[in-house]
Design a protein around this motif. Structure first.
Motif, PDB file in Angstrom:
ATOM      1  N   LEU A 168       0.666  -1.063   0.023  1.00 24.38           N
ATOM      2  CA  LEU A 168      -0.222  -0.342  -0.035  1.00 24.38           C
ATOM      3  C   LEU A 168       1.138   1.272   0.053  1.00 24.38           C
ATOM      4  CD1 LEU A 168      -2.888  -0.507   2.200  1.00 24.38           C
ATOM      5  CD2 LEU A 168      -2.519  -1.084  -0.036  1.00 24.38           C
ATOM      6  N   SER A 173      -8.569   0.313  -2.809  1.00 29.69           N
ATOM      7  CA  SER A 173      -7.382  -1.380  -1.704  1.00 29.69           C
ATOM      8  C   SER A 173      -8.418  -0.958  -1.062  1.00 29.69           C
ATOM      9  CB  SER A 173      -6.264   0.194  -1.236  1.00 29.69           C
ATOM     10  OG  SER A 173      -7.216   0.651  -0.174  1.00 29.69           O
ATOM     11  N   THR A 219      -5.059  -7.970  -7.811  1.00 28.37           N
ATOM     12  CA  THR A 219      -5.339  -6.548  -8.118  1.00 28.37           C
ATOM     13  C   THR A 219      -5.981  -6.767  -9.612  1.00 28.37           C
ATOM     14  OG1 THR A 219      -3.514  -6.263  -7.347  1.00 28.37           O
ATOM     15  CG2 THR A 219      -3.640  -4.287  -9.050  1.00 28.37           C
TER      16      THR A 219
END
Length: 187
Positions: free
Chosen positions: A51, A70, A122
């Motif tokens: 992150l 996120s 992702t």
């Protein structure tokens, strides 16, 4: 996991962004590129490195018209507490979605059933809400924001240039391919 070229499912969630709690839904994605970045949990080990890496590259993604989301199964309150207590997480400016029910995590097929945690997944989503790229890694394998940016650039290039494709390890500005009968057996 046949999610490539499928539309994301509708969702609504509460998120933490730049000191505020906000509501986010699939409708907010329409008309722009998005990245969904799932991770197992706040206050862990590999997750803050990933992150933080995304935070360091966020401006580059923004210049390309991309919003980053996120997502973990933690709450938006936990995201705020982590943001307030960690120097690495404190630099995040993108949206941190709380998914305590696991709805969004299941929609993207990255839920670890029985554990209530997301896999490292992702997803690059185009302006029509269609998944153009995805990557799933095991627990101990961190992802790289620069490689994600490279993949995003390729996805944007292909979307803007129908009939062209990006070869392996393609970087912005390099040659692409135009698939045709003339190329068969010559690459």
């Amino acid at each position: 996991m046949a999610l490539i070229n499928t539309a994301i499912k509708p969702f609504k969630a509460t998120a933490f962004k730049q000191g505020e709690f906000i509501e986010v839904s699939d409708q907010d994605l329409k008309g722009k590129w998005s990245i969904f970045f799932f991770y197992p949990a706040d206050f862990t080990f590999v997750c803050p490195t990933e992150l933080g890496d995304l935070a360091d590259h966020y401006e580059e993604f923004q210049k390309r018209g991309v919003e980053i989301y996120s997502v973990s199964t933690d709450t938006h309150f936990t995201h705020k507490a982590w943001h307030d207590s960690s120097e690495t997480i404190g630099k995040i400016q993108y949206t941190m979605i709380g998914d305590p029910t696991g709805e969004i995590t299941r929609n993207f097929d990255v839920m670890r059933e029985g554990q209530g945690l997301a896999d490292r997944g992702t997803f690059i989503v185009d302006p029509d809400g269609v998944i153009q790229a995805m990557e799933i890694t095991a627990e101990g394998i961190g992802r790289d924001a620069e490689d994600l940016l490279r993949k995003l650039k390729a996805a944007q290039y292909v979307a803007a240039h129908p009939g062209e494709v990006c070869p392996a390890a393609w970087k912005e500005g390099e040659s692409t391919l135009a698939p045709s009968l003339d190329l068969v057996g010559k690459i």
